[in-house]
Design an enzyme around this catalytic site. Structure first.
Site, PDB file in Angstrom:
ATOM      1  N   LYS A  22      18.946  32.643  12.016  1.00 49.73           N
ATOM      2  CA  LYS A  22      18.906  33.818  11.857  1.00 49.73           C
ATOM      3  C   LYS A  22      20.321  34.229  12.527  1.00 49.73           C
ATOM      4  O   LYS A  22      21.056  34.981  11.561  1.00 49.73           O
ATOM      5  CB  LYS A  22      17.970  34.798  12.424  1.00 49.73           C
ATOM      6  CG  LYS A  22      18.240  36.273  12.782  1.00 49.73           C
ATOM      7  CD  LYS A  22      17.323  37.003  13.703  1.00 49.73           C
ATOM      8  CE  LYS A  22      17.502  37.011  15.029  1.00 49.73           C
ATOM      9  NZ  LYS A  22      18.413  37.978  15.460  1.00 49.73           N
ATOM     10  N   ASN A  23      20.826  33.624  13.912  1.00 44.35           N
ATOM     11  CA  ASN A  23      22.122  34.208  14.034  1.00 44.35           C
ATOM     12  C   ASN A  23      23.366  33.836  13.533  1.00 44.35           C
ATOM     13  O   ASN A  23      24.224  34.019  14.150  1.00 44.35           O
ATOM     14  CB  ASN A  23      21.968  34.122  15.571  1.00 44.35           C
ATOM     15  CG  ASN A  23      20.925  35.049  16.215  1.00 44.35           C
ATOM     16  OD1 ASN A  23      20.207  36.091  15.451  1.00 44.35           O
ATOM     17  ND2 ASN A  23      20.631  34.903  17.450  1.00 44.35           N
ATOM     18  N   CYS A 115      18.942  49.022  22.168  1.00 43.22           N
ATOM     19  CA  CYS A 115      17.848  48.441  21.711  1.00 43.22           C
ATOM     20  C   CYS A 115      16.885  48.070  22.582  1.00 43.22           C
ATOM     21  O   CYS A 115      17.169  48.464  23.895  1.00 43.22           O
ATOM     22  CB  CYS A 115      17.972  47.214  20.652  1.00 43.22           C
ATOM     23  SG  CYS A 115      18.451  45.680  21.656  1.00 43.22           S
ATOM     24  N   ARG A 120      23.557  47.460  24.648  1.00 45.33           N
ATOM     25  CA  ARG A 120      24.414  46.903  23.769  1.00 45.33           C
ATOM     26  C   ARG A 120      25.590  47.575  23.197  1.00 45.33           C
ATOM     27  O   ARG A 120      25.896  47.968  22.481  1.00 45.33           O
ATOM     28  CB  ARG A 120      23.512  46.849  22.628  1.00 45.33           C
ATOM     29  CG  ARG A 120      22.076  46.238  22.813  1.00 45.33           C
ATOM     30  CD  ARG A 120      22.005  44.644  23.156  1.00 45.33           C
ATOM     31  NE  ARG A 120      22.341  43.653  22.118  1.00 45.33           N
ATOM     32  CZ  ARG A 120      21.592  43.360  21.306  1.00 45.33           C
ATOM     33  NH1 ARG A 120      20.402  43.595  21.289  1.00 45.33           N
ATOM     34  NH2 ARG A 120      22.091  42.403  20.435  1.00 45.33           N
ATOM     35  N   ASP A 304      17.910  33.916  24.682  1.00 40.97           N
ATOM     36  CA  ASP A 304      17.070  34.034  23.603  1.00 40.97           C
ATOM     37  C   ASP A 304      16.022  33.068  23.720  1.00 40.97           C
ATOM     38  O   ASP A 304      14.686  33.449  23.286  1.00 40.97           O
ATOM     39  CB  ASP A 304      17.636  34.044  22.053  1.00 40.97           C
ATOM     40  CG  ASP A 304      18.703  34.846  21.690  1.00 40.97           C
ATOM     41  OD1 ASP A 304      19.477  34.914  20.729  1.00 40.97           O
ATOM     42  OD2 ASP A 304      18.751  35.802  22.396  1.00 40.97           O
ATOM     43  N   ARG A 396      11.219  39.717  12.449  1.00 36.75           N
ATOM     44  CA  ARG A 396      12.846  39.887  12.060  1.00 36.75           C
ATOM     45  C   ARG A 396      13.342  38.492  12.086  1.00 36.75           C
ATOM     46  O   ARG A 396      14.573  37.989  11.631  1.00 36.75           O
ATOM     47  CB  ARG A 396      13.125  40.749  13.086  1.00 36.75           C
ATOM     48  CG  ARG A 396      12.940  42.447  13.160  1.00 36.75           C
ATOM     49  CD  ARG A 396      13.875  42.973  13.976  1.00 36.75           C
ATOM     50  NE  ARG A 396      15.204  42.398  14.229  1.00 36.75           N
ATOM     51  CZ  ARG A 396      15.587  42.373  15.403  1.00 36.75           C
ATOM     52  NH1 ARG A 396      15.213  42.519  16.476  1.00 36.75           N
ATOM     53  NH2 ARG A 396      16.892  41.743  15.418  1.00 36.75           N
TER      54      ARG A 396
HETATM   55  C1  EPZ Z   1      23.954  37.702  19.646  1.00 38.19           C
HETATM   56  O1  EPZ Z   1      23.805  39.133  19.965  1.00 38.19           O
HETATM   57  C2  EPZ Z   1      22.517  37.456  19.251  1.00 38.19           C
HETATM   58  N1  EPZ Z   1      22.289  38.243  18.041  1.00 38.19           N
HETATM   59  C3  EPZ Z   1      21.427  37.543  20.328  1.00 38.19           C
HETATM   60  O2  EPZ Z   1      20.399  37.210  19.693  1.00 38.19           O
HETATM   61  C4  EPZ Z   1      21.630  37.066  21.673  1.00 38.19           C
HETATM   62  O3  EPZ Z   1      20.807  37.319  22.567  1.00 38.19           O
HETATM   63  C5  EPZ Z   1      23.222  37.311  21.961  1.00 38.19           C
HETATM   64  O4  EPZ Z   1      24.438  37.055  20.966  1.00 38.19           O
HETATM   65  C6  EPZ Z   1      23.706  36.281  23.075  1.00 38.19           C
HETATM   66  O5  EPZ Z   1      23.644  35.207  22.685  1.00 38.19           O
HETATM   67  C7  EPZ Z   1      22.988  37.872  16.898  1.00 38.19           C
HETATM   68  O6  EPZ Z   1      23.624  36.742  16.724  1.00 38.19           O
HETATM   69  C8  EPZ Z   1      22.616  38.598  15.457  1.00 38.19           C
HETATM   70  P1  EPZ Z   1      26.871  39.767  22.719  1.00 38.19           P
HETATM   71  P2  EPZ Z   1      25.094  40.017  20.459  1.00 38.19           P
HETATM   72  O7  EPZ Z   1      27.679  40.498  22.213  1.00 38.19           O
HETATM   73  O8  EPZ Z   1      26.276  39.773  19.645  1.00 38.19           O
HETATM   74  C9  EPZ Z   1      27.421  42.681  26.355  1.00 38.19           C
HETATM   75  C10 EPZ Z   1      17.934  37.240  18.960  1.00 38.19           C
HETATM   76  O9  EPZ Z   1      17.101  37.471  19.813  1.00 38.19           O
HETATM   77  N2  EPZ Z   1      28.464  43.346  25.421  1.00 38.19           N
HETATM   78  O10 EPZ Z   1      27.004  38.194  22.911  1.00 38.19           O
HETATM   79  O11 EPZ Z   1      24.983  41.604  20.730  1.00 38.19           O
HETATM   80  C11 EPZ Z   1      25.981  42.966  25.615  1.00 38.19           C
HETATM   81  O12 EPZ Z   1      25.851  44.236  26.133  1.00 38.19           O
HETATM   82  C12 EPZ Z   1      19.291  38.170  19.411  1.00 38.19           C
HETATM   83  O13 EPZ Z   1      18.148  36.671  18.074  1.00 38.19           O
HETATM   84  C13 EPZ Z   1      29.349  44.268  25.956  1.00 38.19           C
HETATM   85  O14 EPZ Z   1      29.378  44.645  27.164  1.00 38.19           O
HETATM   86  O15 EPZ Z   1      25.509  39.548  22.157  1.00 38.19           O
HETATM   87  C14 EPZ Z   1      25.368  42.027  26.563  1.00 38.19           C
HETATM   88  O16 EPZ Z   1      25.101  42.283  27.876  1.00 38.19           O
HETATM   89  C15 EPZ Z   1      19.109  39.206  20.611  1.00 38.19           C
HETATM   90  N3  EPZ Z   1      30.355  44.693  24.883  1.00 38.19           N
HETATM   91  C16 EPZ Z   1      26.267  40.606  26.440  1.00 38.19           C
HETATM   92  O17 EPZ Z   1      27.625  41.289  26.268  1.00 38.19           O
HETATM   93  C17 EPZ Z   1      30.499  44.674  23.965  1.00 38.19           C
HETATM   94  O18 EPZ Z   1      31.558  44.827  23.005  1.00 38.19           O
HETATM   95  C18 EPZ Z   1      25.911  39.784  25.441  1.00 38.19           C
HETATM   96  O19 EPZ Z   1      26.394  40.395  24.182  1.00 38.19           O
HETATM   97  C19 EPZ Z   1      29.738  43.080  23.246  1.00 38.19           C
HETATM   98  C20 EPZ Z   1      28.800  42.936  24.228  1.00 38.19           C
END
Ligand code: EPZ
Length: 415
Positions: A22-23, A115, A120, A304, A396
């Site tokens: 998915k990701n 969410c 996020r 995850d 999803r």
């Molecule tokens: C991706 O989410 C994945 N989703 C998530 O999978 C996964 O848990 C996550 O990466 C971490 O590996 C998809 O790929 C569609 P991040 P993403 O930006 O990109 C903080 C699932 O279950 N952050 O690496 O949103 C954020 O708040 C989903 O398949 C900031 O502070 O993850 C979080 O605490 C859930 N500022 C941390 O970084 C930003 O601008 C990780 O977020 C962006 C992120």
């Protein structure tokens, strides 16, 4: 609203195939908006998040047809806004930002907002794109990004290796003027898969999957044929179900290297694991607690997989400790597991799991994608009947979860 009805206690045995990731599929579907012509994606998972991404592509003027696990996208972006209705279906729609900004020089989308997992924020996305020449203003809850003179390459150092921010920068940089360097980039395998797709379309991306990624802008990208990588989190979910039911599964069509931080956890749990080619054989024995599991950016243990592994450890002998370092609110599945008889205490980032002899069926609700999958894992290994509501969360990211587990002996139906 549909539910899953699970009569637990059956050992899962047999063979399960892992679907496409998915990701990886989601950022690649967004990336097609950067290209001209046709893209054919094989091994595309048939999940509702993919349908959501297709609806966005259609809104933008592209066409996307999913036939089995093959998606055919004809790219011809006519607009650069994503309405709130489509944004709210899937918060990871933020990944269209980089592609639309890179392709059209503008993008208007509603704030993706938080969410179930936490706030996020997208500050890393915004700050990085501003350094590449974009400007952004908020108008009644809509973020309007513009780059009238196009985007320029920039040297970026991410404060955190954000997966989504890394992907958005890569997408924005493909058609930008000059070279973009991303230091402290996310290293998840899905990043490398996205770069592989983009390079096949004519992009010039080096270092994806490592800490520093370099993108040299090109003039245009042409659609291509690509096979999406296997879903490592779905593979971890199936391993958790084998552990939770004392079963034995051959899990096929996966990428063993992507599970380097996950397999040792199941071995410490007492499972026998044998890897061969694109498959892993797992045989569960009496489960033992795992002293400490820290979720961290790749290549460390993935956030995850936290919920589904916790569901297995709920019945392991001894005390397991989880520390959730990525999301501030990723223990939403604990109350439902507790209702099934699990003994789990949460203190901020830490969850302490005292193994119990048995879990018992209960009427519970899924709260998020991986938390919902954890409830299925627990219910398959519990005594009695469990009814899980709000299963749209699970759909999803999991293809036909009830059919998958039924084929290996699980008593699970959708109602
Ligand atoms: C991706 O989410 C994945 N989703 C998530 O999978 C996964 O848990 C996550 O990466 C971490 O590996 C998809 O790929 C569609 P991040 P993403 O930006 O990109 C903080 C699932 O279950 N952050 O690496 O949103 C954020 O708040 C989903 O398949 C900031 O502070 O993850 C979080 O605490 C859930 N500022 C941390 O970084 C930003 O601008 C990780 O977020 C962006 C992120």
């Amino acid at each position: 609203m549909q539910s899953l009805i699970i009569d637990g206690g059956n050992r899962l045995t047999g063979e399960i195939e892992v679907c496409g990731a998915k990701n990886s599929a989601l950022p690649i579907l967004a990336a097609t908006a950067l290209t001209d012509g046709e893209t054919v994606l094989h091994n595309c998972p048939v999940i509702t998040d993919v349908y959501s991404a297709e609806r966005i592509l259609t809104h933008l003027g592209c066409s996307s047809v999913l036939n089995g696990n093959t998606a055919v996208i004809k790219s011809s972006v006519q607009r650069s806004d994503i309405p709130e209705k489509l944004m709210s279906e899937m918060r990871s729609s933020i990944i269209f930002l980089g592609a639309l900004l890179g392709k059209t020089g503008k993008c208007a989308l509603s704030f993706p907002g938080g969410c179930e997992l936490g706030a996020r924020p997208i500050d890393i996305h915004i700050n990085s794109l501003k350094k590449m020449g974009a400007s952004v203003k908020e108008e009644f809850g809509t973020l309007v990004f513009t780059a009238p003179k196009g985007l320029n390459g920039a040297k970026l150092l991410l404060p955190f290796p954000s997966v989504g921010a890394t992907e958005n920068i890569m997408l924005a940089a493909c058609l930008a003027k000059g070279e973009t360097q991303i230091k402290n980039a996310a290293r998840e395998p899905e990043i490398a898969d996205l770069a592989d797709y983009l390079n096949k379309c004519g992009a010039n991306i080096k270092g994806a999957g490592e800490g520093t990624i370099t993108i040299s802008g090109v003039s245009s990208l042409k659609g291509c044929e690509h096979t999406i990588m296997p879903d490592r989190i779905v593979a971890a979910t199936y391993m958790s179900a084998a552990a939770s039911t004392g079963g034995e599964l051959r899990i096929t069509k996966l990428c063993r290297n992507d599970l380097d931080s996950v397999i040792p956890i199941f071995e410490e749990m007492g499972c026998y694991i044998y890897s061969y080619g694109d498959s892993v054989f797992i045989k569960a024995n009496k489960l033992k607690a795992v002293k400490k599991i820290l979720t961290m950016p790749y290549p460390a243990f993935p956030t995850d997989a936290q919920a589904v592994v916790m569901a297995s450890l709920a019945k392991a002998e001894g005390t397991s400790v989880f520390v959730e370092n990525i999301f501030e609110n990723r223990y939403q599945h604990v109350p439902a597991l507790t209702k099934m008889g699990a003994d789990i205490k949460v203190e901020g980032k830490v969850a302490i799991v005292e193994g119990v002899k048995n879990l018992f069926g209960a009427n519970i609700l899924a709260t998020d994608l991986r938390g919902g999958a954890a409830l299925v894992v627990a219910a398959l290994g519990a005594e009695g009947r469990t009814v899980i509501g709000n299963i749209h969360h699970i759909d999803r990211g999991y293809e036909n979860i009830e059919k998958t587990f039924s084929l290996v002996g699980g008593k699970i139906i959708r109602k």
